[in-house]
Design an enzyme around this catalytic site. Structure first.
Site, short mmCIF file in Angstrom:
data_model
loop_
_atom_site.label_atom_id
_atom_site.label_comp_id
_atom_site.label_asym_id
_atom_site.label_seq_id
_atom_site.Cartn_x
_atom_site.Cartn_y
_atom_site.Cartn_z
N ASP A 3 42.23 -6.05 -42.11
CA ASP A 3 44.08 -5.77 -42.49
C ASP A 3 44.80 -6.28 -41.57
O ASP A 3 45.93 -5.75 -41.00
CB ASP A 3 43.28 -4.03 -42.03
CG ASP A 3 44.62 -3.26 -42.40
OD1 ASP A 3 45.93 -4.36 -43.15
OD2 ASP A 3 45.38 -2.47 -41.84
N ASN A 21 44.98 5.43 -34.17
CA ASN A 21 44.35 5.62 -35.29
C ASN A 21 43.26 5.65 -35.46
O ASN A 21 42.55 7.26 -36.26
CB ASN A 21 45.42 5.49 -36.50
CG ASN A 21 44.76 6.75 -37.73
OD1 ASN A 21 45.28 7.51 -37.58
ND2 ASN A 21 45.07 6.17 -39.05
N HIS A 22 42.40 4.61 -35.89
CA HIS A 22 41.65 4.61 -36.36
C HIS A 22 40.66 2.78 -35.58
O HIS A 22 41.37 2.52 -35.02
CB HIS A 22 41.94 4.24 -37.81
CG HIS A 22 42.85 2.68 -38.43
ND1 HIS A 22 43.80 3.14 -38.64
CD2 HIS A 22 42.31 1.59 -37.71
CE1 HIS A 22 44.88 2.06 -38.41
NE2 HIS A 22 44.10 1.03 -38.49
N ARG A 58 54.42 -0.16 -30.26
CA ARG A 58 54.86 0.23 -31.65
C ARG A 58 53.21 1.42 -31.20
O ARG A 58 52.15 0.87 -31.56
CB ARG A 58 54.76 -0.43 -32.73
CG ARG A 58 54.36 -0.45 -33.94
CD ARG A 58 54.59 -0.97 -34.82
NE ARG A 58 54.55 -0.94 -35.91
CZ ARG A 58 53.30 -0.50 -36.94
NH1 ARG A 58 52.43 -0.25 -35.87
NH2 ARG A 58 53.67 -0.14 -37.59
N ASP A 64 51.24 3.00 -33.45
CA ASP A 64 50.75 2.55 -35.22
C ASP A 64 50.61 4.09 -36.12
O ASP A 64 49.40 4.89 -34.94
CB ASP A 64 49.87 2.45 -35.71
CG ASP A 64 49.27 1.26 -37.05
OD1 ASP A 64 50.21 0.77 -37.86
OD2 ASP A 64 48.44 1.55 -37.26
N LEU A 114 47.62 11.00 -35.43
CA LEU A 114 47.35 10.80 -33.90
C LEU A 114 47.70 12.62 -33.48
O LEU A 114 46.39 12.95 -32.94
CB LEU A 114 48.17 10.58 -32.71
CG LEU A 114 48.46 9.07 -33.50
CD1 LEU A 114 48.29 8.37 -31.83
CD2 LEU A 114 47.13 8.50 -33.46
N GLU A 129 55.68 4.76 -35.07
CA GLU A 129 55.96 4.74 -36.51
C GLU A 129 55.22 4.93 -37.53
O GLU A 129 54.22 6.46 -37.41
CB GLU A 129 54.61 4.09 -37.45
CG GLU A 129 54.81 3.15 -38.55
CD GLU A 129 53.39 3.11 -39.24
OE1 GLU A 129 53.40 1.79 -40.44
OE2 GLU A 129 52.84 2.90 -38.61
N HIS A 144 56.61 -6.11 -40.90
CA HIS A 144 55.24 -6.83 -42.09
C HIS A 144 55.03 -5.68 -42.52
O HIS A 144 53.97 -6.29 -43.51
CB HIS A 144 54.39 -6.82 -40.63
CG HIS A 144 53.97 -5.32 -40.49
ND1 HIS A 144 54.91 -3.89 -38.87
CD2 HIS A 144 52.68 -4.89 -40.47
CE1 HIS A 144 54.37 -3.29 -39.04
NE2 HIS A 144 52.61 -2.82 -39.62
N ASP A 145 55.28 -4.86 -43.44
CA ASP A 145 54.93 -4.18 -44.29
C ASP A 145 55.88 -3.95 -45.50
O ASP A 145 57.18 -4.70 -45.83
CB ASP A 145 54.85 -2.67 -43.97
CG ASP A 145 53.16 -2.49 -42.59
OD1 ASP A 145 52.05 -3.21 -43.52
OD2 ASP A 145 53.18 -0.82 -42.18
C1 NOJ Z 1 50.52 0.60 -40.42
C2 NOJ Z 1 50.21 -0.78 -39.91
O1 NOJ Z 1 52.05 -1.11 -40.33
C3 NOJ Z 1 50.33 -1.36 -41.70
O2 NOJ Z 1 50.34 -2.96 -41.48
C4 NOJ Z 1 48.33 -0.92 -41.53
O3 NOJ Z 1 48.09 -1.85 -42.44
C5 NOJ Z 1 48.31 -0.01 -41.38
N1 NOJ Z 1 48.90 0.85 -40.35
C6 NOJ Z 1 47.05 0.86 -40.92
O4 NOJ Z 1 46.37 0.35 -39.96
#
Ligand code: NOJ
Length: 562
Positions: free
Chosen positions: A62, A104-105, A199, A201, A206, A242, A307-308
């Site tokens: 990822d 988060n993970h 940042r 995430d 959370l 985020e 980036h997303d």
């Molecule tokens: C958010 C990130 O912006 C994204 O790119 C990622 O795939 C997910 N979190 C999972 O970590």
């Protein structure tokens, strides 16, 4: 709160991935030494805060968001020594550095998760396990076209673990005190190395009680705890969240100014693209009522792309479909049913419209963030899966591998964009640096002016009376004696516009982008000719921010290397 503590409320950020920015050792992967060698480019561009995507060892499924060790640097990207040298060099140039805090993970390869799979392990409760899930919670899945449940079975553990993202990204159990302690230690570690912010995430996950990670107390108390920790040990460090949540929920992430310092303005990005598509400023006016007010010491982080995907999730279905038809006509350009994975330049196409969008970004109230390559108009690689389309290597020059790396082409971490209008022979830093009217030099100028206009980041913001019709966005920004006007023509057609404001009466006005002068008439009117997709920024009464505002002084203090 001292000026230094709020540097983030008017900084200009730049998001990049170390792995795709610049490769110093010819192994095909960007690295910290390569980034350090390019800091002068970023200084010249004018950004004063860098947001780094994850650079830790990961399972590489990822793009680094599947972390294996939060305390280390991926060896392909360098060492902690290289990281520290980068921090020193960034600070020496007055730049802040923010990291992605991905807690988060973890990756399923993380030692905590591997241990947790063994029944009776002290790490068992770091994650969320059940023998048999009672409900798949399909509505909580973040990638709906990939998964239909937040639970996956693990044969070794003989149980199901919880994940909102990929099945190789098990969610940490933030209800567990030891997980919280680990988070504080991760923060302390990077703060001790001089990091200025994080940042956060997937911030909502959370704390959201909807998930199985149950917090016995008020979940926002956890965000307050993280904030106190960062503020105490980070000497003015900040958190940007985020949190792409419904408008009504957004405000809760700021708390009373004691939780997240900043939030990415997902709604703002969505409405900018809606306004551009419709050639109508109404969505941007309506945004003012949608966004919660900002508690003291908090701010929006505005962006166009990152980036997303470009998420369009908070539009009603019909509007979303209209926008997707406009911006992502081919199914391959769409993702997760809620947005597009195209980059800014191919998405908008027309160079004048791209410049208009950049002007909108840098003139919004809040702090702007630019995604690497968008200063050049880099393209996307839709043949790559998912979000990798917008994560191709930085295009430095027309030389082999775009000057990104000396490795053989087949060894590059990701393919470069080679062909067509966005190929690196056409779109690159070197050729645009040489050309006075390039998009790169336009962006530099926007950033330079933006940084000299504290009214935009810190001031009061309101619509300005104007007769240009719905396609013209005219706004006033005030900070103490300072007064800036920004006017954007969202239409492809030229417009003649009359602005009206008492304070314009018989005042000299200076247009900051094109460096020209105008004057309000006795009735407080200023008449402008705007070309299609044209924009202008005016300062009323003076070229520079009046000294009384104090904000430019505060900015200068905030930028001094600490
Ligand atoms: C958010 C990130 O912006 C994204 O790119 C990622 O795939 C997910 N979190 C999972 O970590």
């Amino acid at each position: 709160m001292e000026a230094n503590d709020t540097w983030y409320d008017n900084c200009v950020s730049y998001q990049l991935d170390v792995a795709t920015f610049h490769d110093s050792n010819g192994d095909g992967v960007g690295d910290f030494r390569g980034l350090t060698a390019r800091l002068d480019y970023l200084r010249e561009l004018g950004v004063n805060s860098l947001l780094l995507m994850p650079f830790h060892p990961s399972s590489e499924r990822d793009d680094g968001y599947d972390v294996i060790d939060h305390y280390a640097v991926d060896p392909r990207l360098g060492t902690l020594g290289d990281f520290s040298e980068f921090i020193d060099e960034a600070k020496a140039r007055g730049m802040r550095v923010m990291l992605d805090l991905v807690v988060n993970h973890t990756s399923d390869q993380h030692p905590w998760f591997q241990a947790s799979r063994k029944p009776g392990s002290p790490f068992r409760d770091y994650y969320v396990w059940v023998d048999e899930p009672d409900d798949p919670h399909a509505d909580q899945v973040v990638f709906p076209d990939r998964y239909d449940s937040v639970w996956s079975y693990d044969a070794q553990a003989k149980g199901y673990y919880f994940h909102r993202f990929h099945d190789f990204e098990p969610a940490l159990n933030h209800g567990h005190p030891r997980v919280r302690r680990e988070v504080m230690q991760i923060l302390s570690f990077w703060l001790a190395l001089g990091v200025d912010g994080f940042r956060v995430d997937a911030a909502p996950f959370l704390i959201w009680p909807k998930g199985p990670a149950q917090h016995s107390e008020d979940p926002h108390a956890y965000l307050r705890q993280i904030r106190r920790h960062v503020a105490r040990y980070g000497r003015g460090a900040m958190l940007v969240g985020e949190a792409n949540v419904a408008p009504a929920q957004l405000g809760s992430f700021f708390g009373a100014g004691d939780e997240l310092n900043q939030l990415f303005n997902f709604l703002g990005a969505e409405r900018i693209f809606q306004a551009l598509a419709l050639e109508d400023a109404t969505p941007l006016h309506a945004l003012r009522a949608l966004l919660p007010s900002l508690p003291p010491g908090t701010q929006w982080m505005n962006f166009l792309r990152h980036h997303d995907e470009l998420s369009l999730i908070w539009l009603d279905q019909a509007s979303r479909e209209t926008l997707l038809d406009t911006w992502a006509p081919h199914p391959n350009m769409r993702i997760y049913g809620r947005g597009t994975r195209r980059r800014l330049a191919p998405l908008l196409g027309d160079p004048a419209r791209i410049r208009l969008a950049l002007s909108l970004l840098f003139s919004r109230s809040g702090a702007p963030m630019l995604y690497y390559g968008d200063e050049l108009g880099m393209g996307d690689a839709l043949e790559l899966p998912d979000r990798l389309a917008v994560r191709t290597p930085m295009q430095w020059s027309a030389a082999a591998n775009a000057g990104f790396s000396a490795a053989p082409k087949a060894q590059l971490i990701r393919p470069l964009i080679e062909d067509g209008a966005y190929g690196y022979a056409k779109v690159n830093v070197t050729s645009q640096w040489l050309k006075a009217d390039s998009q790169l030099n336009y962006t530099r100028r926007l950033i330079e002016i933006r940084r000299a206009c504290p009214e935009l980041g810190l001031g009061r913001h309101e619509p300005l009376e104007c007769d240009g019709g719905p396609s013209v966005l005219a706004e006033s920004y005030y900070l103490d004696e300072g007064h800036v006007l920004c006017v954007h023509n969202l239409s492809k057609d030229a417009r003649r516009v009359t602005l009206r404001h008492d304070k314009l009466a018989k005042r000299e006005c200076y247009e900051l982008l094109a460096r020209r002068k105008g004057r309000g008439d006795a009735k407080g009117q200023l008449i402008l000719q705007l070309p299609g997709y044209g924009c202008c920024w005016w300062r009323v009464g003076s070229i520079f921010a009046p000294a009384e505002s104090g904000a430019s002084v505060a900015n200068a203090i905030a930028e001094a290397p600490s």
